[in-house]
Design an enzyme around this catalytic site. Sequence first.
Site, mmCIF file in Angstrom:
data_model
loop_
_atom_site.group_PDB
_atom_site.id
_atom_site.type_symbol
_atom_site.label_atom_id
_atom_site.label_comp_id
_atom_site.label_asym_id
_atom_site.label_seq_id
_atom_site.Cartn_x
_atom_site.Cartn_y
_atom_site.Cartn_z
ATOM 1 N N THR A 1 19.771 -43.239 -17.171
ATOM 2 C CA THR A 1 19.207 -43.207 -18.516
ATOM 3 C C THR A 1 17.960 -42.335 -18.525
ATOM 4 O O THR A 1 17.249 -42.244 -17.529
ATOM 5 C CB THR A 1 18.853 -44.616 -19.056
ATOM 6 N N SER B 1 7.658 -52.599 -9.929
ATOM 7 C CA SER B 1 6.263 -52.928 -10.184
ATOM 8 C C SER B 1 5.369 -52.146 -9.229
ATOM 9 O O SER B 1 5.745 -51.068 -8.752
ATOM 10 C CB SER B 1 6.084 -54.445 -10.033
ATOM 11 N N TYR C 1 -2.991 -49.706 -16.323
ATOM 12 C CA TYR C 1 -1.796 -49.702 -15.460
ATOM 13 C C TYR C 1 -1.711 -51.006 -14.673
ATOM 14 O O TYR C 1 -0.663 -51.654 -14.616
ATOM 15 C CB TYR C 1 -1.844 -48.504 -14.514
ATOM 16 N N LYS D 1 1.295 -53.984 -14.845
ATOM 17 C CA LYS D 1 2.150 -54.385 -13.721
ATOM 18 C C LYS D 1 1.914 -55.855 -13.356
ATOM 19 O O LYS D 1 2.842 -56.543 -12.912
ATOM 20 C CB LYS D 1 1.909 -53.475 -12.513
#
Length: 221
Positions: free
Chosen positions: A30, A137, A153, A157
């Site tokens: 994808t 992650s 960020y 995560k």
Amino acid sequence: MKILITGSNRGIGRALAEMALKNGHEVIITARKPEDEQATLNDLEHLSPGNVHFQQLDVSNADSIRNAASSLSQKFDSIDVLVNNAGIISDSKGTDLVNAKEVERIMQTNFYGPLQNSQALLPILRKSKSAKIINVSSGMGALDGMGGGYAAYRLSKTALNGLTAVMAADLSGEGIKVNAVCPGWVHTDMGGKDAPRTPEQGAASIYYLIENENVVSGKFY
Ligand code: NAP
């Protein structure tokens, strides 16, 4: 197995797609940009003719997730593994300076993306005999040994690790395993040229969770 990998037009996702194809799996590549379809398919098709499929999917866009889930459910009876790999890095500001808009922007792709994508694909994952959701992650989101900087960020995560544990508990009765994994510091556009691990090495950490039936669900590997 039939494996869907988000953000698989480049980086670790792309290396994982190649690894899965070489090992005889069927892969649904994808990418958010439709123009990445032909180039990626041309590059990968020779690895395992007939086993590469493409689906446009922008994980930061709820309509795109809905459309992808609907199109995939018409094309395939089931999907065995969903790898929520697509991710973006934030600016480097720590919690003292980060703008909430930046946190929102990163959360949209790195947290709400995997949440909504997993929810949308659950009906087709439920048709597999042993489905797995793997969230890519980062150690930067691990509460144990947390550092500073890159607040948006890190928080995205950390939230993704939390989602992994909660979803694993919610789906435990159905035998669907949900885990998170850090690929290490990897030489990609995100990781930069100083990173010691190759995309293949990063992908191998994720692939371990795809192949190993004995992994415990709800963990951060
Ligand atoms: P990368 O080289 O920057 O590739 C990121 C991939 O995610 C690209 O295919 C990108 O597509 C896709 N993507 C970004 N936003 C998207 C969206 N909204 N919808 C769909 N796809 C989207 O990064 P990478 O190093 O391969 O990272 C892959 C994963 O590993 C990420 O989740 C990252 O946080 C994690 N990770 C990486 C490292 C590292 O050192 N590299 C370390 C720990 C964790 P476009 O081409 O369209 O931008």
